[in-house]
Design an enzyme around this catalytic site. Structure first.
Site, PDB file in Angstrom:
ATOM      1  CB  SER A 272      -0.961  -0.047   1.185  1.00 27.40           C
ATOM      2  OG  SER A 272      -1.962   0.926   1.070  1.00 27.40           O
TER       3      SER A 272
ATOM      4  CG  ASP B  25      -6.812  -2.564  -3.318  1.00 28.61           C
ATOM      5  OD1 ASP B  25      -7.235  -1.442  -2.976  1.00 28.61           O
ATOM      6  OD2 ASP B  25      -5.649  -2.939  -3.106  1.00 28.61           O
TER       7      ASP B  25
ATOM      8  CG  HIS C  64      -5.822  -2.176   0.378  1.00 30.01           C
ATOM      9  ND1 HIS C  64      -5.006  -1.777  -0.662  1.00 30.01           N
ATOM     10  CD2 HIS C  64      -5.288  -1.646   1.497  1.00 30.01           C
ATOM     11  CE1 HIS C  64      -4.025  -1.035  -0.175  1.00 30.01           C
ATOM     12  NE2 HIS C  64      -4.165  -0.946   1.139  1.00 30.01           N
TER      13      HIS C  64
END
Length: 370
Positions: A204, A298, A328
């Site tokens: 991320s 995501d 995610h």
């Protein structure tokens, strides 16, 4: 007669509650898939993908728990505490040969050595940068995935705790991570790291930082053999179809992303700055081969896959993988359930291959669903 203070009593109640929560969560995710399906409800299908049953069940449990979403809490300390609690619950307690806390370029760091490596035996080293939107995350929030990556890949992992916003805004995290990587290169010998097998990776926001560190390493001529990018954020504009499709209901939300951007990125910053949007960067020669994976459900999926194509078009060897049934944050779900851990084990296998010099590419679209 011994008296018990209110704070001690509250602490004990919290501990009992945490143990009960963990037992229920772990037990439900250990059930057979057909029973989980009964509890989770009808399959969730979007964009031609079916959400993993246990992931759907997890999201349903989160919803019925009544606990407020992290993005609705004050970042410090409630939001950070809540996200850490979620990470520890999903990460479990995983075996590792040894861990050692230290400082890297003045930053808190933790070195993980898998059970198969003896002290003094050089190995590959992954410099790991945690996710959390540049506002959450620390060494403990990503302890479990770092343990699994080290053990499964057979390499050492050096996790870095960089500065977060709102205390320190852009480019603090980026500067910290570049400095930490330089430190790892300079101190490879004391980390028992093979200088020819150094890698950088993250998830991320950490994937954004890792992508930038790899670019800076190539520009500076620093050794970097591999980059491991797990659902990275690489375009600060987030103007993609996946960002629209999965804006709510799948853990990472538009509200969270807006909070992270508004907190870390000053109002006068340029969203086209290649540190914030590596997809707009001019890629240097000698950029490390990459493994880049995304999750099907995501918001960051499309921008990550676009960056993989950019790397491939530049001639960088890149292996692209989409886990179509995941959300995610699955990197942290390694202590419960089956599907997320299986995906992370695939990522660890890619790390092992990457530090052995076996990266497929440069066709980034080979593993990407149509």
């Amino acid at each position: 007669m011994r008296t018990v203070s209110h704070s001690q009593s509250t602490s004990r109640v919290d501990a009992v509650r945490a143990r009960a929560e963990k037992a229920v969560f772990t037990g439900l995710l250990a059930l057979p898939e057909r029973i989980q399906r009964m509890l989770a409800g009808r399959p969730v299908v979007r964009d031609g993908q079916t959400l993993a049953t246990e992931t759907q069940l997890t999201l349903r449990l989160q919803k019925v728990s009544g606990l407020p979403p992290v993005e609705t809490l004050p970042i410090v300390p409630q939001g950070r505490d809540a996200l850490l609690h979620q990470s520890l619950l999903a990460g479990g307690s995983l075996p590792i040969g040894a861990t050692r806390d230290l400082e890297a370029a003045g930053l808190p760091a933790r070195l993980y050595t898998p059970r198969g490596l003896r002290p003094g035996t050089p190995s590959g080293l992954l410099v790991f940068l945690h996710g959390g939107g540049f506002i959450y995350g620390d060494l403990d929030s990503h302890d479990a995935p770092c343990r699994l990556l080290a053990e499964r890949a057979g390499v050492r992992v050096l996790s870095i705790e960089y500065r977060l916003a709102p205390e320190d805004v852009f480019p603090a995290a980026h500067d910290d991570c570049v400095a930490a990587y330089r430190w790892a290169v300079e101190h490879a010998a004391e980390l028992d790291a093979d200088p020819a097998r150094l890698a950088v990776g993250g998830d991320s926001a950490g994937g954004n930082l890792a992508a930038w560190v790899a670019i800076e390493a190539a520009r500076e001529g620093l050794p970097c053999a591999f980059q491991l990018l797990v659902y990275p954020t690489v375009d600060a504009h987030h103007a993609t179809e996946s960002a629209r499709l999965f804006a709510a209901g799948f853990f990472l939300t538009k509200q969270f992303m807006d909070l992270a951007s508004d907190t870390y990125i000053p109002a006068d910053a340029d969203l086209d700055d290649p540190r914030l949007s590596p997809i707009l960067a001019e890629l240097p020669d000698g950029l490390a081969p990459a493994y880049l994976c995304t999750a099907g459900f995501d918001p960051l999926r499309d921008e990550g896959e676009a960056y993989a194509r950019k790397l491939a078009d530049a001639g960088v060897p890149v292996e692209m993988k989409r886990f179509p049934d995941q959300i995610h944050g699955f990197l942290n779900i390694v202590g419960v359930g089956r599907t997320s851990r299986s995906a992370v084990e695939e990522i660890a296998a890619a790390l092992r291959r990457g530090l052995a010099g076996r990266v497929t590419g440069p066709d980034a679209t080979a593993s990407t669903p149509a």
